[in-house]
Design a protein around this motif. Structure first.
Motif, PDB file in Angstrom:
ATOM      1  N   GLY B  35       0.828  -1.212   0.000  1.00  0.00           N
ATOM      2  CA  GLY B  35       0.000   0.000   0.000  1.00  0.00           C
ATOM      3  C   GLY B  35       0.857   1.255   0.000  1.00  0.00           C
ATOM      4  N   ALA B  36       1.956   1.222   0.757  1.00  0.00           N
ATOM      5  CA  ALA B  36       2.854   2.384   0.805  1.00  0.00           C
ATOM      6  C   ALA B  36       3.485   2.628  -0.566  1.00  0.00           C
ATOM      7  N   PHE B  37       3.832   1.539  -1.242  1.00  0.00           N
ATOM      8  CA  PHE B  37       4.445   1.676  -2.572  1.00  0.00           C
ATOM      9  C   PHE B  37       3.471   2.322  -3.558  1.00  0.00           C
ATOM     10  N   PHE B  38       2.255   1.766  -3.615  1.00  0.00           N
ATOM     11  CA  PHE B  38       1.266   2.330  -4.548  1.00  0.00           C
ATOM     12  C   PHE B  38       0.887   3.760  -4.142  1.00  0.00           C
ATOM     13  N   GLY B  39       0.771   3.969  -2.839  1.00  0.00           N
ATOM     14  CA  GLY B  39       0.423   5.304  -2.360  1.00  0.00           C
ATOM     15  C   GLY B  39       1.475   6.326  -2.751  1.00  0.00           C
ATOM     16  N   TYR B  40       2.724   5.916  -2.662  1.00  0.00           N
ATOM     17  CA  TYR B  40       3.834   6.801  -3.046  1.00  0.00           C
ATOM     18  C   TYR B  40       3.722   7.175  -4.526  1.00  0.00           C
ATOM     19  N   LEU B  41       3.402   6.161  -5.351  1.00  0.00           N
ATOM     20  CA  LEU B  41       3.272   6.422  -6.793  1.00  0.00           C
ATOM     21  C   LEU B  41       2.128   7.390  -7.076  1.00  0.00           C
ATOM     22  N   PHE B  42       0.980   7.161  -6.419  1.00  0.00           N
ATOM     23  CA  PHE B  42      -0.201   7.960  -6.733  1.00  0.00           C
ATOM     24  C   PHE B  42      -0.271   9.277  -5.957  1.00  0.00           C
ATOM     25  N   SER B  43       0.704   9.510  -5.101  1.00  0.00           N
ATOM     26  CA  SER B  43       0.724  10.786  -4.388  1.00  0.00           C
ATOM     27  C   SER B  43       1.671  11.773  -5.042  1.00  0.00           C
ATOM     28  N   GLY B  44       2.136  11.505  -6.245  1.00  0.00           N
ATOM     29  CA  GLY B  44       3.072  12.404  -6.916  1.00  0.00           C
ATOM     30  C   GLY B  44       4.438  12.367  -6.270  1.00  0.00           C
ATOM     31  N   HIS B 240      -6.192   5.575  -0.835  1.00  0.00           N
ATOM     32  CA  HIS B 240      -6.711   4.636  -1.827  1.00  0.00           C
ATOM     33  C   HIS B 240      -5.928   3.322  -1.809  1.00  0.00           C
ATOM     34  N   SER B 241      -4.606   3.440  -1.814  1.00  0.00           N
ATOM     35  CA  SER B 241      -3.803   2.218  -1.923  1.00  0.00           C
ATOM     36  C   SER B 241      -3.924   1.360  -0.662  1.00  0.00           C
ATOM     37  N   PHE B 242      -4.042   1.974   0.498  1.00  0.00           N
ATOM     38  CA  PHE B 242      -4.176   1.179   1.720  1.00  0.00           C
ATOM     39  C   PHE B 242      -5.535   0.483   1.763  1.00  0.00           C
ATOM     40  N   ALA B 243      -6.552   1.149   1.236  1.00  0.00           N
ATOM     41  CA  ALA B 243      -7.865   0.492   1.161  1.00  0.00           C
ATOM     42  C   ALA B 243      -7.779  -0.719   0.242  1.00  0.00           C
ATOM     43  N   GLY B 244      -7.167  -0.525  -0.924  1.00  0.00           N
ATOM     44  CA  GLY B 244      -7.044  -1.615  -1.900  1.00  0.00           C
ATOM     45  C   GLY B 244      -6.263  -2.793  -1.345  1.00  0.00           C
ATOM     46  N   MET B 245      -5.125  -2.483  -0.714  1.00  0.00           N
ATOM     47  CA  MET B 245      -4.298  -3.578  -0.201  1.00  0.00           C
ATOM     48  C   MET B 245      -4.930  -4.237   1.021  1.00  0.00           C
TER      49      MET B 245
END
Lengths: 322, 433
Positions: B35-44, B240-245
């Motif tokens: 989730g942290a990885f995806f969140g990092y990507l989608f947070s610019g 978003h990413s933490f919800a998904g994961m």
């Protein structure tokens, strides 16, 4: 201690005409049996004979297509039938959680029977003491030996102190010492008045433990009675024990087995064991064959047929090979 | 229903779960890490600075117009412009180093000015692009239009190429046989006006007088603001990413629970349970309670770390968030039971179930937001429970949705709980010899 079961003077479990099919296969076809306090009923039969299906119907795991199971005279109906409290099942598998301790396992199984608090603790202590595992209560089951697991498997079935015990091959895969310990447990339970059903492949177990035997094959009861009654049903069946002088390569078992009236033959060093249908015809034929091969018999004795021979006579197959 | 038996069965599962350190580690940390990885990507990437799109300009014209286009693009903050030969530009696009290459062909300046005033043939700009960056191609096309219009109109109104193009256009209007008298007159007056403007520009150059620059420019500016739950509340991609994961891993945990039931059947444990005087519902409910509890633990751990470390905040209804967690946990637990009901062997069931979960999470927008999907897929995925869960969690975190707005998602998740539970009761194989 486990309570002495009341003597009700009659049966505590009765199965009447049980039938069960899986698709086109008739697994059980009209099996009836009765369990009585302080007696062990042996259910014998080869693999696929319908023993486990019968046990499953008796314990309420399967609903019979026909027939019924009565516990204390009341038909067993439904998953939550209180009659199930009167039964303890010891399945063929070691039905325990390896990753949990004996205490955690028994706490779970006790809770399913409504045990809690002090009653549960006492029941646990009693059943563990009975099987000699009191000092292992905190150990995880995965650290137990095979024999200890079997004993705990038995303790789990005894936990709620049921008057009826259904034991499905409870000694499979255990060493002789543990097997003896289980036998002693079962004899003690019998003395306490428990009514028990015992399925096994081991004839010596059935001979030692069981008061009454029911032999099933292809889902049907093919014979039943005490060992003596069964022996009387096939009075001529006999076992011949012969000591031979250096048979070397002259003795071919398949030729012996092919002789008229011979049901089976085994050779261990110089000792030949032959089962014959009728001593009067089987013995002369055997001696004549030995003489023809130049094999000298130094000693000869005979004994009444055991369960193995009875089973062989009735089903045409060796029980353990079936 | 036998509450004591249900609790005993659930307690057993929880003991087994927490005794298995590997499973605990997997279910607690993995969703957070991914989730942290995806969140990092989608947070610019955690900064305000945007990544510029690399664009190559091949100027084969060398005119004032083409140079103007090149200068305009180079000054744009969204682009990283390099002027290189065509061969190098093509090679760079093929290798993925450049996203779009733009060729300004020879004669582009003259032709574009003429095309601006009259019906002359329009010059063709050649664009080649990296197909894996289709979205960025659209953006470059828009910016290119803006800068070409500015450069061409500037040259047309004040440059030497524009003077010639204007004279050609006036001549073309005068000689036109298709235009009516009034139209010719109007067009001629407009072109003459532009010619006078050009004369004034020339005169001003000579005297050093400063006149406003010629040409057209975009007639507006923009003020951009991300719409979140409130003014000044920044979008947090980790929400978003933490919800998904979180959802993905509670479904993975549900697979383990379903497979565990199949294994218990093989080990004879189910015989022991079934021989006890308890109902089928009690047996399944015990499993559902433990499975849902572990799913709640997983969601709590994931969102807890997300809130403490990654700045996730509940800008919407807290009750809605709790409701979503509970409904998601129940949905996942009955999903696991359904697997046990439909599965035959533990290994085969695990393989198929993992595929099913990955599809559920992917199509539910758990990996990437569902607005990236094609329109038909955005509609089609509404039949997937995870889509409702992810959208619901987006709502109560950064969108600031209230309880009323969250209730449909909770309702749909509970509906799926009933569906999976019903299928379990219908298809569970109780009678196995």
């Amino acid at each position: 201690m486990l309570a002495r079961t009341w003597k009700c003077g009659g049966h505590v479990l009765k199965a009447l005409g049980l039938k069960k099919s899986f698709g086109a296969t008739k697994a059980v076809d009209g099996v009836s049996l009765t369990l009585e306090p302080g007696r062990i009923l042996g259910l014998l039969g080869p693999n696929g004979a319908g023993k486990t299906t019968t046990v499953s119907m008796l314990s309420g795991l399967l609903v019979p297509d026909e027939g019924e199971v009565r516990v204390q005279g009341r038909p067993l109906a439904g998953d939550a039938d209180p009659g199930k409290r009167l039964m303890g099942l010891v399945p063929q598998e070691i039905a325990l959680y390896d990753e949990l301790s004996a205490r955690d396992n028994l706490t779970l199984f006790g809770s399913l029977y409504g045990l809690e608090g002090r009653r549960l603790k006492e029941a646990m202590a009693s059943s563990l003491a009975f099987v000699g595992l009191s000092d292992k209560v905190k150990d995880k089951v995965k650290t137990y030996s095979g024999g200890m697991k079997r004993r705990l498997n038995l303790a789990a079935g005894l936990l709620h102190d049921p008057p009826i015990l259904l034991l499905d091959e409870p000694t499979v895969g255990v060493d002789p010492q543990s097997r003896n310990a289980i036998f002693e447990n079962l004899e003690a339970l019998k003395a306490l008045g428990k009514a028990m059903l015992y399925t096994t492949h081991y004839m010596e177990e059935a001979e030692r433990l069981c008061d009454h035997l029911v032999i099933v094959d292809h889902g049907k009861v093919i014979a039943e009675g005490t060992l003596q009654e069964l022996q009387r049903k096939i009075p001529k069946a006999n076992r011949l024990l012969l000591e031979l002088e250096k048979p070397d390569g002259r003795l071919h078992l398949e030729e012996v087995r092919a002789l008229r009236g011979v049901m089976g033959a085994d050779l261990a060093e110089n000792a030949l064991t032959v089962t014959v249908e009728d001593l009067a015809t089987g013995l002369p034929a055997l001696l004549q064959w030995l003489d023809g091969r130049g094999i000298t018999c130094t000693r000869l004795s005979s004994e009444r047929a055991g369960l193995e021979e009875i089973f062989l006579t009735l089903t045409g197959t060796q029980l353990r090979d079936a | 229903m036998n509450a004591r038996a249900i609790l005993a069965l659930a307690a057993k599962d929880l003991k087994l779960f927490f005794a298995d350190k590997r499973a605990l580690f997997f279910l607690t940390l993995t969703p957070i890490v991914i989730g942290a990885f995806f969140g990092y990507l989608f947070s610019g990437n955690g900064s305000e600075k945007r990544v510029k799109i690399p664009v190559a300009i091949v100027d084969e014209d060398g005119s004032a117009v083409s140079k103007g286009v090149l200068d305009g693009l180079a000054k744009d903050e969204a682009l990283q412009v390099s002027g290189i030969p065509r061969k190098d530009a093509l090679d760079a696009v093929r290798k993925g180093k450049i996203t779009v290459g733009v060729v300004l062909p020879k004669g582009f300046g003259d032709a574009s000015a003429r095309a601006l005033f009259g019906g002359a043939a329009k010059p063709e700009l050649e664009l080649f692009y990296d197909p894996s960056h289709w979205g960025e191609m659209g953006m470059v096309r828009g910016l290119l239009t803006q800068h070409v219009m500015e450069a061409v109109s500037r040259e047309a109104f004040s440059g030497s190429a524009g003077r010639k193009a204007l004279e050609d256009s006036m001549a073309a209007v005068g000689n036109s046989t298709s235009l009516g008298g009034e139209d010719k007159k109007s067009l001629s007056e407009m072109l003459q006006g532009i010619a006078r403007w050009q004369d004034r520009q020339e005169a001003a150059k000579a005297t050093g007088e400063k006149l406003p620059a010629g040409g057209m420019s975009v007639p507006f500016t923009t003020k951009e603001e991300a719409v979140t739950s409130g003014s000044g509340v920044r979008y947090n991609g980790y929400s978003h990413s933490f919800a998904g994961m979180g959802l993905q891993f509670i479904l993975f945990a549900a697979i383990d629970f379903g497979v565990a039931i199949l294994l218990e059947k093989k080990q004879g444990l189910w015989k022991r349970f079934r021989s006890a005087p308890i109902s089928r519902f009690t047996l399944l409910a015990g499993r559902a309670v433990s499975s849902a509890t572990i799913a709640l633990y997983c969601l709590a751990a994931t969102f807890g770390v997300g809130m403490l470390v990654f700045g996730i905040r509940l800008h919407g209804s807290v009750v809605g968030f709790v409701g979503l967690c509970a409904a998601s946990a129940l949905m996942a637990s009955t999903f696991g039971l359904m697997l046990a009901a439909l599965g035959r062997t533990p290994n085969a069931t695990r393989g198929i179930a993992i595929l099913a979960v990955l599809l559920l999470v992917m199509l539910g927008g758990g990996w990437v937001p569902s607005f990236i999907f094609p329109a038909w897929m955005q509609t089609a995925t509404l039949v997937i429970p995870t889509r409702w869960a992810v959208d619901g969690f987006d709502g109560v975190t950064w969108r600031g949705s209230g309880l009323q707005e969250t209730l449909p998602a909770i309702g749909v998740l509970l509906g799926f709980t009933l569906l999976f539970g019903g299928l379990t009761l219908w298809r569970f194989r109780w009678e196995e010899d």
